[in-house]
Scaffold this active site. Structure first.
Site, mmCIF file in Angstrom:
data_model
loop_
_atom_site.group_PDB
_atom_site.id
_atom_site.type_symbol
_atom_site.label_atom_id
_atom_site.label_comp_id
_atom_site.label_asym_id
_atom_site.label_seq_id
_atom_site.Cartn_x
_atom_site.Cartn_y
_atom_site.Cartn_z
ATOM 1 C CD GLU A 193 0.904 0.655 7.032
ATOM 2 O OE1 GLU A 193 1.048 0.333 5.889
ATOM 3 O OE2 GLU A 193 0.353 -0.234 7.610
ATOM 4 C CG ASP A 194 -1.416 1.526 3.320
ATOM 5 O OD1 ASP A 194 -1.318 1.215 4.637
ATOM 6 O OD2 ASP A 194 -1.974 0.741 2.380
ATOM 7 C CE LYS B 235 -10.045 3.584 7.052
ATOM 8 N NZ LYS B 235 -10.563 2.471 6.573
ATOM 9 C CG ASP C 223 -8.512 0.359 9.911
ATOM 10 O OD1 ASP C 223 -9.098 1.228 9.953
ATOM 11 O OD2 ASP C 223 -8.776 -0.975 9.450
ATOM 12 N N GLY D 194 0.801 -1.395 0.032
ATOM 13 C CA GLY D 194 -0.032 -0.110 0.069
ATOM 14 C C GLY D 194 0.630 1.317 0.170
ATOM 15 C CG PHE E 48 -12.695 -0.097 2.423
ATOM 16 C CD1 PHE E 48 -12.065 -0.765 3.375
ATOM 17 C CD2 PHE E 48 -12.052 -0.150 0.925
ATOM 18 C CE1 PHE E 48 -11.030 -1.729 2.961
ATOM 19 C CE2 PHE E 48 -11.101 -1.069 0.929
ATOM 20 C CZ PHE E 48 -10.678 -1.824 1.805
ATOM 21 C CB VAL E 49 -9.954 5.319 1.483
ATOM 22 C CG1 VAL E 49 -10.906 6.193 2.345
ATOM 23 C CG2 VAL E 49 -8.780 4.828 2.255
HETATM 24 P P1 IMP Z 1 -4.468 -2.021 10.790
HETATM 25 O O1 IMP Z 1 -3.438 -3.069 11.222
HETATM 26 O O2 IMP Z 1 -5.836 -2.479 11.133
HETATM 27 O O3 IMP Z 1 -3.976 -0.780 11.318
HETATM 28 O O4 IMP Z 1 -4.339 -2.230 9.389
HETATM 29 C C1 IMP Z 1 -3.623 -1.419 8.537
HETATM 30 C C2 IMP Z 1 -3.743 -2.067 6.950
HETATM 31 O O5 IMP Z 1 -5.280 -2.318 6.673
HETATM 32 C C3 IMP Z 1 -3.370 -0.764 5.953
HETATM 33 O O6 IMP Z 1 -1.944 -1.050 5.800
HETATM 34 C C4 IMP Z 1 -4.279 -1.351 4.806
HETATM 35 O O7 IMP Z 1 -3.665 -2.189 4.137
HETATM 36 C C5 IMP Z 1 -5.544 -2.082 5.517
HETATM 37 N N1 IMP Z 1 -6.544 -1.128 5.392
HETATM 38 C C6 IMP Z 1 -7.084 -0.352 6.366
HETATM 39 N N2 IMP Z 1 -7.988 0.492 5.929
HETATM 40 C C7 IMP Z 1 -8.159 0.470 4.688
HETATM 41 C C8 IMP Z 1 -9.009 1.015 3.604
HETATM 42 O O8 IMP Z 1 -9.807 1.763 4.055
HETATM 43 N N3 IMP Z 1 -8.585 0.623 2.312
HETATM 44 C C9 IMP Z 1 -7.735 -0.286 1.883
HETATM 45 N N4 IMP Z 1 -6.925 -0.933 2.971
HETATM 46 C C10 IMP Z 1 -7.071 -0.658 4.254
HETATM 47 MG MG MG Z 2 -1.056 -2.232 4.571
#
Ligand code: IMP
Ligand code: MG
Length: 178
Positions: free
Chosen positions: A101-102, A133, A105, A46, A154-155
């Site tokens: 990181e992208d 987020k 979440d 990402g 969701f983006v």
């Molecule tokens: P976390 O471990 O829940 O913080 O997840 C982060 C990862 O989930 C990001 O690096 C994305 O790959 C994926 N992710 C979270 N939200 C989105 C979204 O809105 N669109 C696409 N991928 C997402």
């Molecule tokens: Mg990711």
């Protein structure tokens, strides 16, 4: 895979992203002024567009490396673990490391990647996320720098996918099912 039909509504324009990255790069360059040991670590896949634009705005000597991590659940969100699918090529002991990181979440991915890299004894370990987020957070984690805080939508675009699609959009859009 069968996909429910959806449209993408623009949320953050390519121009806004570029302007924000210029500002972030200036802050990062100030933070690392004088260092010649910065390794910028992109989390695949990402972050590939973001890291490409970010390093080109960074007026610093940098090395670029990549790490691919994948989170998987055992049915309980709060006990999610992160697997390393592709490790760094280089050593980071004694280096300044900036993880790119992208999206942050739930926070599990960045939290666990940072914990894992910390065991390798980098000099300074910091992170930057294009998007955050905050309302989705499950663990206490905040990137050192954040591009944009967004609501729980969701983006896609600018490197970020929905089922591997839409990474090539030049802007960030939100997915709306039709
Ligand atoms: P976390 O471990 O829940 O913080 O997840 C982060 C990862 O989930 C990001 O690096 C994305 O790959 C994926 N992710 C979270 N939200 C989105 C979204 O809105 N669109 C696409 N991928 C997402
Ligand atoms: Mg990711």
């Amino acid at each position: 895979m069968t996909q429910k039909p959806y449209v993408i509504d623009q949320m953050i324009s390519a121009k806004s992203i570029a302007a924000r990255i210029e500002d972030l790069a200036a802050e990062i360059a100030t933070e690392y002024a004088g260092t010649d040991k910065l390794v910028v670590v992109g989390l695949l896949r990402g972050s590939f567009v973001f890291i490409a634009d970010l390093v080109r705005e960074l007026d610093l000597p940098v090395e670029v490396d990549f790490l691919e991590a994948s989170s998987y659940g055992d049915g309980m969100e709060s006990s999610r673990e992160v697997r390393i699918l592709k490790d760094l090529r280089g050593q980071i002991e004694g280096r300044d490391v900036l993880v790119v990181e992208d999206i942050v979440d739930t926070g599990h991915t960045l939290h666990q990647v940072i914990d894992m890299l910390q065991t390798r004894k980098p000099a300074r370990l910091k992170s930057i996320a294009l998007l955050d987020k905050p309302t989705r957070r499950e663990v206490d984690m905040k990137a050192t720098w954040t591009g944009f805080e967004i609501p729980d939508e969701f983006v896609v675009g600018y490197g970020i996918d929905y089922a591997q699609r839409n990474r090539n959009l030049p802007y960030i859009g939100k997915v709306r099912f039709t």
